[in-house]
Design an enzyme around this catalytic site. Structure first.
Site, mmCIF file in Angstrom:
data_model
loop_
_atom_site.group_PDB
_atom_site.id
_atom_site.type_symbol
_atom_site.label_atom_id
_atom_site.label_comp_id
_atom_site.label_asym_id
_atom_site.label_seq_id
_atom_site.Cartn_x
_atom_site.Cartn_y
_atom_site.Cartn_z
ATOM 1 N N TYR A 48 46.640 -9.630 -3.944
ATOM 2 C CA TYR A 48 45.997 -9.444 -5.239
ATOM 3 C C TYR A 48 44.554 -9.927 -5.153
ATOM 4 O O TYR A 48 44.267 -10.931 -4.484
ATOM 5 C CB TYR A 48 46.740 -10.221 -6.325
ATOM 6 C CG TYR A 48 46.133 -10.068 -7.692
ATOM 7 C CD1 TYR A 48 46.224 -8.854 -8.376
ATOM 8 C CD2 TYR A 48 45.445 -11.114 -8.296
ATOM 9 C CE1 TYR A 48 45.644 -8.702 -9.629
ATOM 10 C CE2 TYR A 48 44.875 -10.973 -9.553
ATOM 11 C CZ TYR A 48 44.971 -9.761 -10.208
ATOM 12 O OH TYR A 48 44.397 -9.601 -11.448
ATOM 13 N N ASP A 62 34.446 -16.273 -15.563
ATOM 14 C CA ASP A 62 35.158 -14.998 -15.690
ATOM 15 C C ASP A 62 34.988 -14.436 -17.099
ATOM 16 O O ASP A 62 35.915 -14.427 -17.911
ATOM 17 C CB ASP A 62 36.637 -15.218 -15.367
ATOM 18 C CG ASP A 62 37.446 -13.929 -15.401
ATOM 19 O OD1 ASP A 62 36.849 -12.847 -15.236
ATOM 20 O OD2 ASP A 62 38.673 -14.006 -15.609
ATOM 21 N N ASP A 89 41.565 -6.425 -9.784
ATOM 22 C CA ASP A 89 41.280 -6.594 -11.204
ATOM 23 C C ASP A 89 39.970 -5.874 -11.523
ATOM 24 O O ASP A 89 38.918 -6.213 -10.983
ATOM 25 C CB ASP A 89 41.183 -8.095 -11.476
ATOM 26 C CG ASP A 89 40.856 -8.450 -12.912
ATOM 27 O OD1 ASP A 89 40.635 -7.542 -13.729
ATOM 28 O OD2 ASP A 89 40.825 -9.661 -13.201
ATOM 29 N N ASP A 91 38.848 -5.609 -14.750
ATOM 30 C CA ASP A 91 38.449 -6.043 -16.091
ATOM 31 C C ASP A 91 38.670 -4.911 -17.114
ATOM 32 O O ASP A 91 39.726 -4.318 -17.162
ATOM 33 C CB ASP A 91 37.003 -6.533 -16.092
ATOM 34 C CG ASP A 91 36.844 -7.862 -15.368
ATOM 35 O OD1 ASP A 91 37.854 -8.544 -15.151
ATOM 36 O OD2 ASP A 91 35.702 -8.219 -15.007
ATOM 37 N N HIS A 116 44.095 -2.766 -12.307
ATOM 38 C CA HIS A 116 44.521 -2.844 -13.712
ATOM 39 C C HIS A 116 43.306 -2.898 -14.626
ATOM 40 O O HIS A 116 42.267 -3.476 -14.297
ATOM 41 C CB HIS A 116 45.489 -4.005 -13.967
ATOM 42 C CG HIS A 116 44.976 -5.377 -13.634
ATOM 43 N ND1 HIS A 116 44.100 -6.064 -14.429
ATOM 44 C CD2 HIS A 116 45.258 -6.201 -12.594
ATOM 45 C CE1 HIS A 116 43.858 -7.254 -13.911
ATOM 46 N NE2 HIS A 116 44.545 -7.347 -12.778
ATOM 47 N N GLU A 118 42.174 -3.675 -18.637
ATOM 48 C CA GLU A 118 42.664 -4.433 -19.789
ATOM 49 C C GLU A 118 42.099 -3.909 -21.097
ATOM 50 O O GLU A 118 41.154 -3.103 -21.112
ATOM 51 C CB GLU A 118 42.348 -5.916 -19.614
ATOM 52 C CG GLU A 118 40.873 -6.230 -19.524
ATOM 53 C CD GLU A 118 40.626 -7.595 -18.903
ATOM 54 O OE1 GLU A 118 39.927 -8.407 -19.538
ATOM 55 O OE2 GLU A 118 41.104 -7.855 -17.783
ATOM 56 N N CYS A 126 38.657 -14.876 -19.594
ATOM 57 C CA CYS A 126 39.897 -15.146 -18.886
ATOM 58 C C CYS A 126 41.081 -14.975 -19.821
ATOM 59 O O CYS A 126 41.051 -15.407 -20.979
ATOM 60 C CB CYS A 126 39.866 -16.563 -18.312
ATOM 61 S SG CYS A 126 41.427 -17.087 -17.579
ATOM 62 N N ARG A 161 46.745 -3.504 -18.491
ATOM 63 C CA ARG A 161 46.940 -4.895 -18.916
ATOM 64 C C ARG A 161 46.666 -4.998 -20.399
ATOM 65 O O ARG A 161 45.654 -4.470 -20.890
ATOM 66 C CB ARG A 161 46.000 -5.819 -18.143
ATOM 67 C CG ARG A 161 45.969 -7.241 -18.700
ATOM 68 C CD ARG A 161 45.108 -8.153 -17.862
ATOM 69 N NE ARG A 161 44.429 -9.138 -18.694
ATOM 70 C CZ ARG A 161 43.645 -10.105 -18.236
ATOM 71 N NH1 ARG A 161 43.435 -10.219 -16.938
ATOM 72 N NH2 ARG A 161 43.057 -10.949 -19.062
ATOM 73 N N GLU A 191 49.808 -9.834 -20.429
ATOM 74 C CA GLU A 191 49.150 -11.097 -20.125
ATOM 75 C C GLU A 191 49.592 -12.204 -21.083
ATOM 76 O O GLU A 191 49.843 -11.979 -22.268
ATOM 77 C CB GLU A 191 47.628 -10.920 -20.212
ATOM 78 C CG GLU A 191 46.814 -12.175 -19.944
ATOM 79 C CD GLU A 191 46.958 -12.709 -18.528
ATOM 80 O OE1 GLU A 191 48.094 -13.044 -18.128
ATOM 81 O OE2 GLU A 191 45.929 -12.816 -17.833
ATOM 82 N N ASN A 213 51.941 -12.753 -14.377
ATOM 83 C CA ASN A 213 50.800 -13.522 -13.888
ATOM 84 C C ASN A 213 51.161 -15.005 -13.920
ATOM 85 O O ASN A 213 51.239 -15.610 -14.980
ATOM 86 C CB ASN A 213 49.586 -13.253 -14.770
ATOM 87 C CG ASN A 213 48.359 -14.045 -14.341
ATOM 88 O OD1 ASN A 213 48.348 -14.664 -13.283
ATOM 89 N ND2 ASN A 213 47.328 -14.031 -15.173
#
Length: 299
Positions: A48, A62, A89, A91, A116, A118, A126, A161, A191, A213
């Site tokens: 990952y 982040d 990731d 975002d 992914h 989101e 985050c 996500r 999440e 996660n």
């Protein structure tokens, strides 16, 4: 020697086949290319690549400061170093739907096995911090549709996500997950789930793989692989764990240098030079061209 021997398209195909079996796949987070090779050597099923780690690698928080170029470039460096599939990731996709389409094709070209996207509002934060905001359902669906439409390799995994659990509760998260699956998402990343029962509820609501996660110091308890398997989770990630371990060790080493003036007391905690050379396959380079690399690894 050099990079993985398995082409990216073949990594994706094998990954999708294995994911379809329903078994739980373990994806520790790699904080650099060499750590990805170590993850492979230890017998895990995938790698990952965390947005939080990519940000931290640049000394940034982040909160959506990284660019597509930075993320894809670092993702390529990590993914090409291992035979394992790598999920990255992305975002919120680095822009509007057309930008997101470019993101997907760029990540495909970088050799990733999946990503992914989101449903947070930009600038994101985050997933385990308070104060998050999510977009409306229509915007979230458009992001996933754009990703699916842009994909050229059908085996490139597009995961949705959703961060809505922390904003509007579990029922809203389940409704959002269903809408994202209807939009074409291959998998769901719910999440900041608070319990195994919440993971089980999402599992029962959708007919695609789900991801857990297990980040430390966050909203979710740190459930074991067996516990997550028992409630039907298909992928588990530890996104920042190896970076946290490495940075903790680095800090302790620096403290020792300040206090003692040398690191003799820390030698047992270090990776031996011979093990590092073995992980990097120095001998393979030596056999490839002895006129360039000609040495013996000391033990």
């Amino acid at each position: 020697m050099l990079y993985a021997q398995t082409p990216a398209a073949e990594k994706r195909r094998l990954f999708r086949e294995r994911l379809a079996t329903g078994e739980l796949l373990r994806f520790p987070g790699a904080f650099n290319p060499l750590s990805a090779r170590l993850i492979e050597r230890k017998g895990f099923e995938g790698v990952y690549i965390s947005g939080a780690v990519l940000s931290a690698d640049l000394g940034l928080p982040d909160i959506g400061l990284t660019t597509l170029t930075e993320v894809a470039g670092r993702g390529q460096q990590i993914a090409r170093m291992t035979e394992l599939p790598a999920i990255i990731d992305a975002d919120t996709g680095f822009g509007e739907p057309m930008n997101l389409a470019r993101t997907i094709q760029t990540l495909e070209d970088a050799g990733l096995a999946g990503t992914h996207i989101e449903d947070q509002v930009n600038p994101k934060r985050c997933g385990h911090l308070d104060g998050k905001a999510v977009v409306d359902a229509d915007t979230a669906v458009k992001r996933i549709r754009a990703a699916v439409d842009a994909r050229r390799d059908p085996n490139f995994l597009i995961m949705a996500r959703t961060d809505i659990r922390a904003v509007d509760g579990l029922d809203a998260a389940i409704d959002r997950a269903k809408a994202l699956v209807d939009a074409g998402a291959d998998a769901i990343f719910p999440e900041a789930m608070r319990s195994l029962e919440e993971f089980a509820a999402v599992r029962a609501a959708v007919d695609v793989p789900i991801l857990a996660n297990m980040t430390e110091f966050g909203k979710s308890d740190l459930f074991s692989v067996d516990q997550l398997r028992d409630v039907g989770v298909n992928i588990v990630i530890w996104p920042v764990s190896l970076l946290r371990m490495a940075m903790g060790a680095a800090e302790r080493a620096l403290d020792t240098l300040v206090d003692e003036g040398h690191l003799t007391s820390k030698l047992d905690e270090m990776q031996h030079r011979a093990d590092l050379y073995d992980l990097m396959d120095y001998e393979g380079y030596n056999h490839f061209d002895t006129s360039v690399f000609n040495f013996t690894v000391a033990r």
